[in-house]
Design an enzyme around this catalytic site. Structure first.
Site, mmCIF file in Angstrom:
data_model
loop_
_atom_site.group_PDB
_atom_site.id
_atom_site.type_symbol
_atom_site.label_atom_id
_atom_site.label_comp_id
_atom_site.label_asym_id
_atom_site.label_seq_id
_atom_site.Cartn_x
_atom_site.Cartn_y
_atom_site.Cartn_z
ATOM 1 N NE ARG A 231 -4.221 -1.529 0.044
ATOM 2 C CZ ARG A 231 -4.259 -2.609 -0.735
ATOM 3 N NH1 ARG A 231 -3.235 -2.902 -1.522
ATOM 4 N NH2 ARG A 231 -5.324 -3.394 -0.726
ATOM 5 C CG ASP A 255 1.714 -2.611 -8.252
ATOM 6 O OD1 ASP A 255 1.639 -2.272 -9.462
ATOM 7 O OD2 ASP A 255 0.826 -3.270 -7.672
ATOM 8 C CD GLU A 260 -2.954 3.086 -5.202
ATOM 9 O OE1 GLU A 260 -1.746 2.811 -5.088
ATOM 10 O OE2 GLU A 260 -3.847 2.233 -5.355
ATOM 11 C CG HIS A 292 -2.995 -1.093 -6.808
ATOM 12 N ND1 HIS A 292 -3.278 -0.387 -5.671
ATOM 13 C CD2 HIS A 292 -3.091 -2.400 -6.442
ATOM 14 C CE1 HIS A 292 -3.546 -1.214 -4.676
ATOM 15 N NE2 HIS A 292 -3.433 -2.453 -5.130
HETATM 16 P P1 NAI Z 1 -1.136 -11.427 4.971
HETATM 17 O O1 NAI Z 1 -2.190 -10.980 5.911
HETATM 18 O O2 NAI Z 1 -1.070 -12.861 4.586
HETATM 19 O O3 NAI Z 1 0.294 -10.989 5.517
HETATM 20 C C1 NAI Z 1 0.549 -9.737 6.091
HETATM 21 C C2 NAI Z 1 1.695 -9.911 7.081
HETATM 22 O O4 NAI Z 1 2.021 -8.617 7.587
HETATM 23 C C3 NAI Z 1 1.334 -10.810 8.271
HETATM 24 O O5 NAI Z 1 2.329 -11.783 8.470
HETATM 25 C C4 NAI Z 1 1.266 -9.832 9.434
HETATM 26 O O6 NAI Z 1 1.654 -10.415 10.675
HETATM 27 C C5 NAI Z 1 2.271 -8.778 8.987
HETATM 28 N N1 NAI Z 1 2.116 -7.523 9.703
HETATM 29 C C6 NAI Z 1 1.002 -6.988 10.272
HETATM 30 N N2 NAI Z 1 1.306 -5.837 10.899
HETATM 31 C C7 NAI Z 1 2.635 -5.650 10.720
HETATM 32 C C8 NAI Z 1 3.541 -4.637 11.151
HETATM 33 N N3 NAI Z 1 3.131 -3.599 11.903
HETATM 34 N N4 NAI Z 1 4.835 -4.752 10.777
HETATM 35 C C9 NAI Z 1 5.274 -5.820 10.070
HETATM 36 N N5 NAI Z 1 4.465 -6.813 9.634
HETATM 37 C C10 NAI Z 1 3.158 -6.717 9.972
HETATM 38 O O7 NAI Z 1 -1.334 -10.492 3.671
HETATM 39 P P2 NAI Z 1 -0.840 -10.778 2.202
HETATM 40 O O8 NAI Z 1 -1.881 -11.515 1.444
HETATM 41 O O9 NAI Z 1 0.537 -11.322 2.232
HETATM 42 O O10 NAI Z 1 -0.827 -9.282 1.611
HETATM 43 C C11 NAI Z 1 0.073 -8.305 2.074
HETATM 44 C C12 NAI Z 1 -0.368 -6.953 1.560
HETATM 45 O O11 NAI Z 1 -0.236 -6.911 0.140
HETATM 46 C C13 NAI Z 1 -1.852 -6.630 1.788
HETATM 47 O O12 NAI Z 1 -2.059 -6.061 3.062
HETATM 48 C C14 NAI Z 1 -2.164 -5.658 0.701
HETATM 49 O O13 NAI Z 1 -2.014 -4.346 1.194
HETATM 50 C C15 NAI Z 1 -1.103 -5.921 -0.362
HETATM 51 N N6 NAI Z 1 -1.658 -6.378 -1.632
HETATM 52 C C16 NAI Z 1 -1.352 -5.671 -2.765
HETATM 53 C C17 NAI Z 1 -1.834 -6.076 -4.002
HETATM 54 C C18 NAI Z 1 -1.488 -5.345 -5.265
HETATM 55 O O14 NAI Z 1 -2.112 -5.579 -6.311
HETATM 56 N N7 NAI Z 1 -0.483 -4.477 -5.263
HETATM 57 C C19 NAI Z 1 -2.712 -7.236 -4.109
HETATM 58 C C20 NAI Z 1 -2.924 -7.948 -2.857
HETATM 59 C C21 NAI Z 1 -2.415 -7.522 -1.665
#
Ligand code: NAI
Length: 345
Positions: A231, A255, A260, A292
């Site tokens: 994000r 990305d 945005e 994105h």
């Molecule tokens: P996930 O929920 O599986 O993993 C997120 C990780 O971040 C977890 O291990 C969590 O413990 C950790 N986390 C939470 N708070 C934190 C902090 N303060 N400091 C460090 N780590 C922390 O999520 P996933 O599926 O891996 O997605 C990650 C991010 O990718 C999403 O939140 C979303 O914003 C982004 N995303 C972007 C996309 C795009 O098209 N550019 C598409 C899908 C997701």
């Protein structure tokens, strides 16, 4: 038939949503406009709204949806920082798609990294002009470099596997470290200090807002490559630009961008861009920006549509319980009813 107002619809959304909707008696009314206080009236008469990452689902919008009798906000994304989940509790249920293709995002992060450090974007333009000079295209090997991964969830862990395949040393920071995954966790500061490449895979929260700011950049190695496919607001873009101008940051692969919402996903080629910061970043030779796009694969689009339709069905049918419901009380002391195998409210 369940009626759904589908906001911020793009041409690539429609085929998969129409296909899965038709199979399950869910009818989508597609609107190109984003959901916000001015456009919420379009949802009148719908059972649910389907929204994406740049729709504004604040308290006012939620209250208006509630007054229209809209029962469900179905996010077709994993991230949900644009939805006031707390305000929605007790009024409108919220569901999301927790995972649709973590590979799509992790692969895009690698694509950005390789493009950037091997100057593929420059070479592509040169050879199209029959310019076969190699001057200025020197890259560096990934093998042996240290990559720091912030957030070791679904996407972060796949990204880590890819990096190990390149022979890189991986260090990571996560607020909730994954046990038994063989990941070397370090503090956030240590990660900033030791990494040649930093990739962000954590959600946007109050805590992670501007995770990379001036202070963090000061701690980093000279020439560090920063990748953000999570994000935009994880990075203070002004501090990033300063770091690039000071030659502290070697490259940025973005990305996502903090501002945005009114720019990305649209063709702005005929317009003057009213965002000096983004214009300046785009003008930098060592910055690559995609709009994105990390999620955008065939597999992901199909999974998003299928899961969203299933989420909608489960909220309106039988007991109304949906595993993908976002409820700010789930798992908290002040619990919702899910513990009692019931709907959250
Ligand atoms: P996930 O929920 O599986 O993993 C997120 C990780 O971040 C977890 O291990 C969590 O413990 C950790 N986390 C939470 N708070 C934190 C902090 N303060 N400091 C460090 N780590 C922390 O999520 P996933 O599926 O891996 O997605 C990650 C991010 O990718 C999403 O939140 C979303 O914003 C982004 N995303 C972007 C996309 C795009 O098209 N550019 C598409 C899908 C997701």
């Amino acid at each position: 038939m369940i009626k759904v107002a589908f906001y911020d619809a793009k041409a690539y959304d429609k085929p998969s949503f129409e296909r899965y909707g038709a199979l399950h008696d869910v009818s989508f009314h597609f609107f190109e406009t984003k959901l916000n206080e001015d456009t919420v009236a379009l949802a009148k008469g719908s059972d649910a709204v389907c929204v994406f990452v740049n729709d504004t689902v604040n308290e006012k919008v939620i209250d208006t949806l509630h007054s229209f009798g809209v029962k469900l906000i179905a996010l077709r994304s994993a991230g949900y920082n644009n939805v006031d989940v707390r305000s929605a509790f007790g009024k409108v249920h919220v569901v999301h798609v927790p995972s649709y293709s973590p590979y799509a995002v992790a692969e895009h992060a690698i694509a950005l990294l390789l493009t950037s450090i091997r100057r593929i974007h420059k070479a592509y333009n040169r050879t199209r002009e029959f310019n076969f000079s190699l001057n200025g295209l020197t890259g560096f090997d990934l093998h042996g470099k240290t990559v720091g991964v912030v957030g070791t969830g679904k996407i972060g862990r796949i990204f880590i596997d890819f990096c190990r395949g390149f022979g890189m040393r991986v260090i990571a920071y996560d607020r909730f470290p994954a046990e038994g995954e063989g990941i070397e966790y370090v503090s956030q500061d240590e990660l900033f200090e030791k990494s040649d490449i930093i990739s962000l895979h954590c959600p946007l929260t109050d805590e992670t807002h501007h995770l990379i700011d001036k202070r963090a950049i000061e701690k980093m190695k000279k020439g560090v490559v920063i990748i953000n496919t999570s994000r935009g607001a994880l990075i203070d873009a002004e501090a990033l630009l300063e770091g690039i101008k000071d030659r502290k940051i070697g490259a940025a692969c973005l990305d996502v961008y903090e501002e945005e919402a009114d720019i990305f996903f649209e063709d702005r080629s005929g317009h003057i861009l009213n965002d000096e910061l983004l214009s300046r970043l785009i003008s930098m030779p060592n910055v690559i920006i995609t709009s994105h796009q990390a999620f955008l694969t065939e597999e992901a689009l199909n999974n998003i549509a299928e899961t969203t339709v299933n989420n909608i069905k489960s909220c309106f049918e039988n007991d109304g319980i949906c595993d993908n419901e976002l409820c700010y009380r789930c798992g908290k002391i002040e619990k919702c009813r899910k513990d009692r195998k019931d709907k959250c409210f």
